[in-house]
Design a protein around this motif. Structure first.
Motif, mmCIF file in Angstrom:
data_model
loop_
_atom_site.group_PDB
_atom_site.id
_atom_site.type_symbol
_atom_site.label_atom_id
_atom_site.label_comp_id
_atom_site.label_asym_id
_atom_site.label_seq_id
_atom_site.Cartn_x
_atom_site.Cartn_y
_atom_site.Cartn_z
ATOM 1 N N THR A 136 1.517 10.308 5.032
ATOM 2 C CA THR A 136 0.291 9.591 5.398
ATOM 3 C C THR A 136 0.657 8.559 6.462
ATOM 4 O OG1 THR A 136 0.591 7.776 3.819
ATOM 5 C CG2 THR A 136 -0.577 9.732 3.003
ATOM 6 N N LYS A 170 1.354 4.723 7.375
ATOM 7 C CA LYS A 170 1.921 3.666 6.552
ATOM 8 C C LYS A 170 0.798 2.883 5.872
ATOM 9 C CE LYS A 170 5.138 -0.214 6.694
ATOM 10 N NZ LYS A 170 5.809 -1.202 7.556
ATOM 11 N N SER A 183 -0.599 4.729 2.724
ATOM 12 C CA SER A 183 0.320 5.291 1.734
ATOM 13 C C SER A 183 0.084 4.771 0.315
ATOM 14 C CB SER A 183 1.771 5.036 2.164
ATOM 15 O OG SER A 183 1.999 3.659 2.358
ATOM 16 N N LYS A 233 10.622 7.159 -1.000
ATOM 17 C CA LYS A 233 9.789 6.986 0.193
ATOM 18 C C LYS A 233 10.676 6.823 1.413
ATOM 19 C CE LYS A 233 9.530 2.022 -0.401
ATOM 20 N NZ LYS A 233 8.726 0.861 -0.768
#
Ligand code: CO
Length: 150
Positions: free
Chosen positions: A72, A74, A77, A143
């Protein structure tokens, strides 16, 4: 002995960089320690589509230690991950038809592998993007950043 260890380490580093980014495709590994094997994905700006193959090298079922790979912006997210939690495993912890999701694989368990291909041609190549695992509780560790190389 030390020389041998260094030699093995060098081999691993070379292997990783070869595996890490092959044109418009990427192989990402995830494990039972809740880790991806990369924290920074670079997509060549020339790619119109990008393919991610996710492997789960662990041995636990997806209900216990499932992983996916979600991209996605930032900015989106955290909210995508939060909404995904409520969507449940049957929706791969992604809200159905979530338009904020740029690309996402299914959730897979240990020993499994899955692939997704998604369009990147209309993305702002200077934007800030992230990838993460949306399995509840995993995003804090699982992440990294996604950026485009010129
Ligand atoms: Co995960």
């Amino acid at each position: 002995m030390l020389k041998k260890i260094l030699s093995i380490a060098a081999t691993l580093i070379v292997t990783n960089s070869v595996m890490a980014n092959d044109d418009c495709a990427l192989v990402v590994e995830s494990n039972s320690a809740m880790q991806f094997n990369t924290s920074n994905v670079v997509i060549p700006s020339s790619c119109s589509e990008f393919t991610v193959t996710l492997k789960n090298t662990g041995s636990l079922p997806k209900q216990a230690m499932g992983h996916n790979w979600v991209m996605t912006t930032k900015a989106d997210s955290q909210s995508v991950a939060t909404d995904g939690m409520g969507a449940g495993l049957e929706n791969n912890y992604i809200k159905p038809n979530d338009e904020r999701v740029i690309g996402a694989t299914a959730i897979i368990g240990g020993g499994e592998e899955t692939t997704t291909t998604f369009s990147v041609k209309d993305l702002d190549k200077r934007g800030d993007y992230m990838f993460f695992c949306s399995f509840p509780g995993h995003m804090g560790i699982m992440k990294g950043t996604v950026s485009f190389a010129s």
